[in-house]
Design an enzyme around this catalytic site. Structure first.
Site, short mmCIF file in Angstrom:
data_model
loop_
_atom_site.label_atom_id
_atom_site.label_comp_id
_atom_site.label_asym_id
_atom_site.label_seq_id
_atom_site.Cartn_x
_atom_site.Cartn_y
_atom_site.Cartn_z
N CYS A 196 16.32 26.69 -14.55
CA CYS A 196 17.55 26.20 -15.55
C CYS A 196 18.41 27.21 -15.60
O CYS A 196 19.04 26.46 -15.68
CB CYS A 196 17.12 25.03 -16.41
SG CYS A 196 15.82 26.06 -17.27
N GLU B 250 15.15 19.28 -22.91
CA GLU B 250 15.88 20.24 -22.28
C GLU B 250 16.38 19.67 -20.46
O GLU B 250 15.53 19.50 -19.76
CB GLU B 250 15.19 21.50 -22.22
CG GLU B 250 14.94 21.75 -23.95
CD GLU B 250 16.17 22.20 -24.09
OE1 GLU B 250 17.43 22.87 -23.37
OE2 GLU B 250 16.49 22.67 -25.44
N LYS C 246 3.13 13.36 -18.96
CA LYS C 246 3.31 13.31 -17.42
C LYS C 246 3.77 14.29 -16.77
O LYS C 246 5.13 14.76 -17.04
CB LYS C 246 4.21 12.14 -17.86
CG LYS C 246 5.06 11.27 -16.28
CD LYS C 246 5.14 11.66 -15.42
CE LYS C 246 5.75 11.46 -14.34
NZ LYS C 246 6.52 12.52 -13.39
N GLU D 229 25.53 20.92 -11.38
CA GLU D 229 24.25 21.60 -11.50
C GLU D 229 23.62 21.98 -9.53
O GLU D 229 23.55 20.45 -9.02
CB GLU D 229 23.23 21.64 -12.14
CG GLU D 229 22.50 22.35 -12.39
CD GLU D 229 20.94 21.90 -13.11
OE1 GLU D 229 20.75 20.84 -13.03
OE2 GLU D 229 20.35 22.93 -13.68
#
Ligand code: NAP
Length: 480
Positions: free
Chosen positions: A281, A247, A172, A382
Site C-alpha cells: 500500500c 486502512e 478473518k 491504484e
C-alpha cells in the site's frame, strides 16, 4: 502430503469443507488446505470471544503482556519456517518474508511491554480535595479483517494492541494468504492465551465480512484492504455505531528534485515501485521528476529497472516475485494496456514473463511509463503491481501540485538536499506517511501508521496511536 488448517474457535481447531492456498510462483504447488468458515462460524467465534472477555479484560495488563512476550518468542523460534511459508503463499522474496516475520516478533514485544504502561490521562483538578484521572478500558469483542500483502505483519499489528488493551478478537485473514496469520494464532494457542480470547475464521470475505459486522457482540472492526470493501464496511458498521478503522489504498508519489543525490534517488524509486512486486500500500506508483533532471533520471531509472531479477522468491538473488494470483496479474496487464493507450509504449517492461519457470506462475515485468500526465487513469488509480508512472514537473511547486492531485493520501516521498523544500513538503503534502531521501515504503511498528483523504478512516494503527483505537477512556472525579 498436503496439510489441512482448521479454524480456531473457543480454543478448538475446527475442520470442515476446505479451499486451496496455492503458490503464485508455482501454481502446481498446493501450500495448504484451509477450512472455509461460514457465517455461523463467525457467530460462534464472536460468542466465544464475548464469553472470554470478562476474565481476559480483568487480567492485569502486565500478565497479558507476559503472554504476548511468549507469542513473540514462539514466532521468533520458527522465523525461518514461517518466512518460507510466507514466500510460498504470497510470492514475496525470502529476505522480504524474513523481514516481515521479524517485524511481527517486534510488534508483539512492543505491545507486550505496553502492558506495563497503558497510560491514561492524569491531571490536577480545579477543586480542592478532588482527584481526577482517566484510565483505559477495552472496547469488548473486536473484528479484524486483513489483506494478503503483509499476511503476518498486519494481523500482528492489529492483534497485539487489541489483546494488550484487554479486548478479545475474531480474526478473518485474506483467503489468498491465510497461513501466515494462522501461524500467529497457533502461537497464541501455544503461548497459553486462554480459550475464546483469539478466534480465527478463514473463508469468503463477502460472507464472513457481512456476518462479522452484524455479529451482536462485535463492538469494533479494524480493516485493511481495498477502498471498495472499506467503503462497504464503513456503511454497514456505521448503522450499528461500531468503532471502525479503515486502512486502504494509495497512489503514492515520490518527488525527485534537481538537487537530489541522483544515485540514491534512483535506488529509492526503484525499490519503492517494484520491490514486493509493487504490492505494498506504501509503494511508489508515481515518480514526479523536476524538469531539468527528467531525462537523466529517467534513463538511470530504466537502466536500474532492467537489472531487476524477477522470479520465484525462494531463489537467491531474486528481487521481484510474482503477482499474488491470476486476478492481480490480469489487473496489472489491464492497467499496462490502459497505460499504452494513454502514454504510449512503456519505456521498460510491459509484458507478462513467459517461458521456463515463468510459465508456472504469475510473473510480470517491472514496467515504466514516461510522460504521464495528471488526469490519466494510470496517474489516478491504484494498480497494486510493478507499474510506475513517471511525470514531469516544471518546478517544486508544480511537483507538489501534481503529488496532491489524487483522492488518495496514504504516503509520499521527496528526494532533495534542500532543507526548506523538505519542510515545505512535510507541511504541504496531503498524506499520512512521509519519507525524505528514503523509499516511500518501509515503515516501522513503533510510530503511528495510516493515511489521509480517502486512503484511511479512523484512528491510526501501530505505535501508541493503536491504543487509541483499541481502548476507550473512563474518566474519574473523586473527592477525598
Ligand atoms: P480486499 O480485497 O479489500 O481484501 C481485504 C480483506 O477483506 C480480505 O480478508 C478479504 O477477504 C476481506 N473482504 C473481502 N470482501 C469483504 C467484504 N465484503 N466484507 C468484509 N471483508 C471483505 O483487499 P486485498 O486485495 O486483500 O488487499 C489489497 C488492498 O489492500 C490494496 O488496495 C492495498 O492498498 C490495501 N492495503 C492497504 C494497507 C494500508 O495499511 N493502508 C496495507 C496493505 C494493503 P478475502 O480474501 O476472502 O476476499
Amino acid at each position: 502430503m498436503t496439510n489441512t488448517y482448521g479454524n480456531y474457535i473457543n480454543g478448538e481447531w475446527v475442520n470442515g469443507p476446505t479451499f486451496e492456498n496455492r503458490n503464485p510462483a508455482d501454481t502446481g504447488e498446493l501450500v495448504g488446505l484451509f477450512t472455509k468458515g461460514s457465517a455461523s462460524d463467525i457467530t460462534s467465534a464472536a460468542e466465544a470471544a464475548a464469553a472470554a472477555l470478562p476474565a481476559w479484560s480483568s487480567m492485569p495488563a502486565p500478565a497479558r503482556g507476559a503472554l504476548l512476550f511468549r507469542v513473540a518468542d514462539i514466532i521468533e523460534q520458527n522465523l525461518d519456517q514461517y518466512a518460507a511459508e510466507m514466500t510460498r503463499e504470497e510470492g514475496k522474496t525470502l529476505p522480504e518474508s524474513k523481514g516481515e516475520v521479524r517485524r511481527s516478533v517486534n510488534i508483539f514485544r512492543y505491545f507486550a511491554a505496553e502492558g506495563a504502561r497503558l497510560n491514561g490521562v492524569q491531571s490536577p483538578s480545579e477543586r480542592e480535595r478532588v482527584h481526577t484521572y482517566a484510565f483505559r478500558r477495552p472496547l469488548g469483542v473486536v473484528g479484524l479483517i486483513t489483506p494478503w500483502n503483509f499476511p503476518s505483519a498486519i494481523p500482528a499489528w492489529k492483534l497485539a494492541p487489541a489483546l494488550i488493551c484487554g479486548n478479545t478478537v475474531v480474526l478473518k485473514p485474506a483467503s489468498l494468504a491465510p497461513l501466515s496469520a494462522w501461524r500467529i494464532v497457533e502461537a497464541c494457542h501455544k503461548a497459553g492465551i486462554p480459550k475464546g480470547v483469539v478466534n480465527f475464521v478463514a473463508g469468503s470475505g463477502g460472507e464472513l465480512g457481512e456476518a462479522l459486522v452484524n455479529a451482536e457482540p462485535i463492538r469494533a472492526v479494524s480493516f485493511t484492504g481495498s477502498n471498495s470493501v472499506g467503503q462497504w464496511l464503513h456503511e454497514r458498521a456505521s448503522k450499528r455505531r461500531l468503532r471502525i478503522q479503515l486502512e486502504m489504498g494509495g497512489k503514492n508519489p515520490t518527488i525527485v528534485l534537481a538537487d537530489a543525490d541522483m544515485n540514491a534517488a534512483v535506488e529509492n524509486v526503484a525499490n519503492a515501485a517494484f520491490f514486493s512486486t509493487g504490492q505494498k500500500c506504501t509503494a511508489t506508483s508515481r515518480a514526479i521528476i523536476e524538469d531539468s533532471i527528467y531525462d537523466r533520471f529517467l534513463d538511470a531509472l530504466i537502466e536500474r529497472t532492467k537489472r531487476l531479477k524477477v522470479g520465484n522468491g525462494m531463489e537467491p538473488g531474486v528481487e521481484i516475485g510474482p503477482a499474488v494470483d491470476e486476478s492481480q496479474l490480469k489487473t496489472d496487464l489491464k492497467y499496462i494496456d490502459i497505460g499504452r493507450k494513454e502514454a504510449g509504449e512503456p519505456r521498460v517492461g510491459g509484458r507478462r514473463l513467459t517461458g521456463g519457470a515463468y510459465d508456472k506462475g504469475y510473473f510480470v515485468e517491472p514496467t515504466i511509463f514516461a510522460g504521464v500526465t495528471e488526469n490519466m487513469t494510470i496517474a489516478q488509480e491504484e494498480i497494486f503491481g510493478p507499474v510506475l508512472a513517471v511525470m514531469r514537473a516544471r518546478d517544486f511547486e508544480d511537483a507538489m501540485r501534481l503529488a496532491n492531485a489524487t483522492r488518495l493520501g496514504l504516503c509520499a516521498s521527496i528526494q532533495t538536499t534542500n532543507v526548506s523544500r523538505v519542510f515545505e513538503f512535510l507541511h504541504g503534502m496531503q498524506a499520512g506517511l512521509l519519507t525524505v531521501n528514503l523509499p516511500s515504503a518501509g515503515v516501522e511498528y513503533q510510530l503511528p501508521f495510516g493515511g489521509t483523504k480517502e486512503s484511511s478512516f479512523g484512528p491510526k494503527e501501530q505505535g501508541p496511536a493503536a491504543l487509541d483505537f483499541y481502548s476507550d477512556y473512563k474518566t474519574v472525579y473523586l473527592r477525598y
